[in-house]
Design an enzyme around this catalytic site. Structure first.
Site, PDB file in Angstrom:
ATOM      1  CE  LYS A   1      -2.050   2.966   2.061  1.00 46.75           C
ATOM      2  NZ  LYS A   1      -1.860   4.401   1.688  1.00 46.75           N
TER       3      LYS A   1
ATOM      4  CD  GLU B   1      12.392   0.246  10.325  1.00 46.59           C
ATOM      5  OE1 GLU B   1      13.009   1.218  10.790  1.00 46.59           O
ATOM      6  OE2 GLU B   1      12.728  -0.930  10.523  1.00 46.59           O
TER       7      GLU B   1
HETATM    8  P1  NAD Z   1       2.027   8.481   7.555  1.00 43.09           P
HETATM    9  O1  NAD Z   1       2.131   7.765   8.838  1.00 43.09           O
HETATM   10  O2  NAD Z   1       1.069   9.605   7.437  1.00 43.09           O
HETATM   11  O3  NAD Z   1       1.643   7.479   6.378  1.00 43.09           O
HETATM   12  C1  NAD Z   1       2.407   6.317   6.109  1.00 43.09           C
HETATM   13  C2  NAD Z   1       1.531   5.309   5.393  1.00 43.09           C
HETATM   14  O4  NAD Z   1       0.487   4.924   6.278  1.00 43.09           O
HETATM   15  C3  NAD Z   1       0.848   5.855   4.130  1.00 43.09           C
HETATM   16  O5  NAD Z   1       0.799   4.839   3.157  1.00 43.09           O
HETATM   17  C4  NAD Z   1      -0.544   6.178   4.632  1.00 43.09           C
HETATM   18  O6  NAD Z   1      -1.532   6.131   3.624  1.00 43.09           O
HETATM   19  C5  NAD Z   1      -0.760   5.059   5.641  1.00 43.09           C
HETATM   20  N1  NAD Z   1      -1.783   5.349   6.641  1.00 43.09           N
HETATM   21  C6  NAD Z   1      -2.190   6.549   7.116  1.00 43.09           C
HETATM   22  N2  NAD Z   1      -3.186   6.387   8.009  1.00 43.09           N
HETATM   23  C7  NAD Z   1      -3.403   5.055   8.128  1.00 43.09           C
HETATM   24  C8  NAD Z   1      -4.296   4.266   8.895  1.00 43.09           C
HETATM   25  N3  NAD Z   1      -5.175   4.814   9.726  1.00 43.09           N
HETATM   26  N4  NAD Z   1      -4.236   2.919   8.765  1.00 43.09           N
HETATM   27  C9  NAD Z   1      -3.320   2.337   7.930  1.00 43.09           C
HETATM   28  N5  NAD Z   1      -2.481   3.042   7.156  1.00 43.09           N
HETATM   29  C10 NAD Z   1      -2.503   4.386   7.266  1.00 43.09           C
HETATM   30  O7  NAD Z   1       3.506   8.958   7.198  1.00 43.09           O
HETATM   31  P2  NAD Z   1       3.989   9.790   5.950  1.00 43.09           P
HETATM   32  O8  NAD Z   1       3.598  11.220   6.145  1.00 43.09           O
HETATM   33  O9  NAD Z   1       3.595   9.104   4.689  1.00 43.09           O
HETATM   34  O10 NAD Z   1       5.581   9.626   6.064  1.00 43.09           O
HETATM   35  C11 NAD Z   1       6.359  10.419   6.884  1.00 43.09           C
HETATM   36  C12 NAD Z   1       6.731   9.674   8.154  1.00 43.09           C
HETATM   37  O11 NAD Z   1       7.407   8.467   7.822  1.00 43.09           O
HETATM   38  C13 NAD Z   1       7.709  10.466   8.994  1.00 43.09           C
HETATM   39  O12 NAD Z   1       7.315  10.404  10.340  1.00 43.09           O
HETATM   40  C14 NAD Z   1       9.030   9.732   8.771  1.00 43.09           C
HETATM   41  O13 NAD Z   1       9.954   9.886   9.818  1.00 43.09           O
HETATM   42  C15 NAD Z   1       8.564   8.322   8.627  1.00 43.09           C
HETATM   43  N6  NAD Z   1       9.579   7.508   7.960  1.00 43.09           N
HETATM   44  C16 NAD Z   1      10.303   6.613   8.718  1.00 43.09           C
HETATM   45  C17 NAD Z   1      11.309   5.835   8.125  1.00 43.09           C
HETATM   46  C18 NAD Z   1      12.121   4.852   8.934  1.00 43.09           C
HETATM   47  O14 NAD Z   1      12.767   3.998   8.354  1.00 43.09           O
HETATM   48  N7  NAD Z   1      12.107   4.940  10.261  1.00 43.09           N
HETATM   49  C19 NAD Z   1      11.562   5.975   6.764  1.00 43.09           C
HETATM   50  C20 NAD Z   1      10.821   6.889   6.028  1.00 43.09           C
HETATM   51  C21 NAD Z   1       9.822   7.652   6.634  1.00 43.09           C
END
Ligand code: NAD
Length: 495
Positions: free
Chosen positions: A188, A264
């Site tokens: 996804k 992550e």
């Molecule tokens: P996000 O948490 O908003 O979304 C991540 C994914 O989760 C997306 O595909 C989104 O559609 C999905 N999602 C959102 N709400 C959901 C729900 N209720 N149920 C299931 N899935 C859901 O994060 P983002 O804005 O896409 O990415 C940025 C974040 O990712 C930052 O906090 C960043 O630090 C983190 N990140 C971490 C790593 C790591 O390896 N630690 C790597 C890259 C990004």
């Protein structure tokens, strides 16, 4: 001036936004779509299938069927290796198309997509492919009366939910070990950047991954994402994203089938520069480039910079001299080093953090505003705040944009204490010529990765992940197999 090659190719591109389920492109069952908008100039790239529970059900059934009949899990590891290596080769052969999709979709510079993201994703597929026929299982040291085999088996149906900052690479970090181990996978992608994931599914089929083994369901998090995370027939979630959504995913697992959840999550990584740092110019460039790379939209960005008070003025003078190199430019120009912020929501989030920094009394020394508005896209000038206090919002929360907060310290132990005073624990940096100090700091810093006298080393061979609320489990390296395999003990009575 426009870089003609990539602009011409961008105009000719017609991305397919349909889902990929059961080996083919399909519309969402509801027929619903959402617009995929490029942050570089807000052009609409395509309509993307807005998958929901019904589509997720079909994808999970397709993945389950493929897993149960062992069309992939039942192949010899050497055969899965052959196909994954072909998958990697094909991914590289489509590098220009994938790079263009990535840049248009999430705004990063084309040079980064082409030279970093696509090759790294292909390398990840190749590395896990190559690894899979070199890992042996175990025999336990039991008595002569029995034999105990300890074997690894795929967990079954794995859902990978990934963010938008490195769409292709984050997907590869999940799908490569999960597929290599023999699982069926449903990916996804973020609703903000679904295009390369969808194209990857076609490439997987071309490489010979059997139908149903790798599915991609684009859609919103609270529709397609939550449908996967609450599904009773998904065995494992590999999640990369924010800490807030990571907590929800763990709750969904508890409310449904206790699927394995690996996360992550976010970061607010400290980077500590001592006065005896061996090469100040290098430390300055690493601090600046490390933060502004990918528009500051990196989970491991060194966003809290601690500089020993005696060298802070010199450090800042050098930093301010190189910051203009990172001014945002046209992402389709190969010389651009900073591109567009992924969408208007993220743009406004970052601008609000900048405003709060000003309101709370931090000293704005660079940037602090939106730029390139004439392009119609979303760009923010590289921003640096000095005199940041640890209580300020910009010091505590993950901004996920090009905003660097600078603190000064006089005693290293105080800097380490503040560095650790965060819910996050993804990465950290320490710069010193004193080997003892470096080792002591590396031990004291509560983070999954500690960088000493550099902040850029990375490799598929090393684990990537966080302490505390930066997540659990590790992507990359052989340790990633732990997430996507179950350990089985088989007792055999002898004689
Ligand atoms: P996000 O948490 O908003 O979304 C991540 C994914 O989760 C997306 O595909 C989104 O559609 C999905 N999602 C959102 N709400 C959901 C729900 N209720 N149920 C299931 N899935 C859901 O994060 P983002 O804005 O896409 O990415 C940025 C974040 O990712 C930052 O906090 C960043 O630090 C983190 N990140 C971490 C790593 C790591 O390896 N630690 C790597 C890259 C990004």
């Amino acid at each position: 001036m426009k870089d003609t090659k990539w602009h011409v190719r961008a105009k000719a591109l017609t991305p397919d936004g349909r889902a990929f389920i059961g080996g083919q492109r399909v519309d969402a069952l509801s027929g619903a779509t959402f617009d995929c908008i490029s942050p570089i100039d807000t052009r609409v790239l395509t309509a993307v299938a807005r998958c929901d529970q019904a589509d997720v059900d079909v994808a999970v059934n397709s993945a389950r069927l493929a897993f149960n009949d062992r069309r992939w899990a039942g192949l010899a590891p050497a055969e899965r290796k052959r196909i994954l290596i072909k998958f990697a080769d094909l991914t590289l052969s489509y590098a220009e198309e994938l790079a263009l999709l990535e840049t248009l979709d999430m705004g990063k510079p084309i040079a980064n997509s082409l030279n970093m993201d696509v090759p790294a994703a292909a390398n990840c597929l190749r590395w896990y492919g190559e690894a899979v026929d070199k890992i042996y299982d175990e025999i336990a040291p039991t008595s002569d009366a029995s034999l105990a085999l300890i074997t690894r088996e795929p967990v079954g149906v794995v859902a990978a939910i990934v963010p938008w900052n490195y769409p292709l690479l984050m997907a590869a970090w999940k799908i490569a070990p999960a597929l290599a181990a023999g699982n069926s996978v449903i990916l996804k992608p973020s609703e903000k950047s679904p295009l390369t994931a969808l194209r990857l599914a076609e490439i997987a089929i071309e490489a010979g991954i059997p139908t149903g083994v790798f599915n991609v369901v684009p859609g919103y998090g609270n529709e397609a994402g939550s449908a996967l995370a609450t599904h009773m027939d998904v065995d494992c979630i590999g999640f990369t994203g924010s800490t807030a959504i990571g907590k929800k995913i763990m709750q969904y697992a508890g409310q449904s089938n206790l699927k394995r959840v690996w996360t992550e999550l976010g970061g607010k990584s400290p980077n500590i520069v001592c006065a005896d740092c061996p090469d100040l110019d290098n430390a300055v460039r690493a601090a600046i480039a490390g933060l502004y790379y990918n528009q500051g939209e990196s989970c491991n960005a060194p966003s809290r910079l601690f500089v020993e008070a005696s060298i802070k003025d010199k450090f800042l003078e050098k930093a301010l001299a190189i910051i203009p190199e990172f001014a945002p430019g046209d992402p389709l120009d190969e010389k651009t080093v900073m591109g567009a912020i992924v969408d208007d929501t993220q743009l406004n989030t970052v601008l609000a953090y900048i405003e709060s920094g000003k309101q709370e009394g931090a000293l704005l020394l660079a940037g602090g505003m939106r730029t390139r508005t004439e392009s119609g896209g979303y760009y923010i000038a590289p921003t640096l705040f000095d005199n940041v206090q640890h209580t300020m919002k910009i010091a505590r929360e993950e901004i996920f944009g090009p905003v660097l907060s600078v603190f000064s310290f006089t005693r290293l132990e105080d800097a380490i204490q503040e560095a650790n005073a965060t819910p996050y624990g993804l990465q950290a940096g320490i710069w010193t010529a004193d080997i003892n100090k470096a080792h002591q700091a590396a031990r004291a810093l509560r983070a999954g990765t500690v960088h000493v006298n550099q902040y850029a080393e990375d490799d598929i061979t090393v684990p990537f992940g966080g302490y505390k609320q930066s997540g659990n489990g590790r992507d990359k390296s052989l340790h990633a197999f732990d997430k996507y395999t179950e350990l089985k003990t088989t007792w055999i009575k002898l004689g």
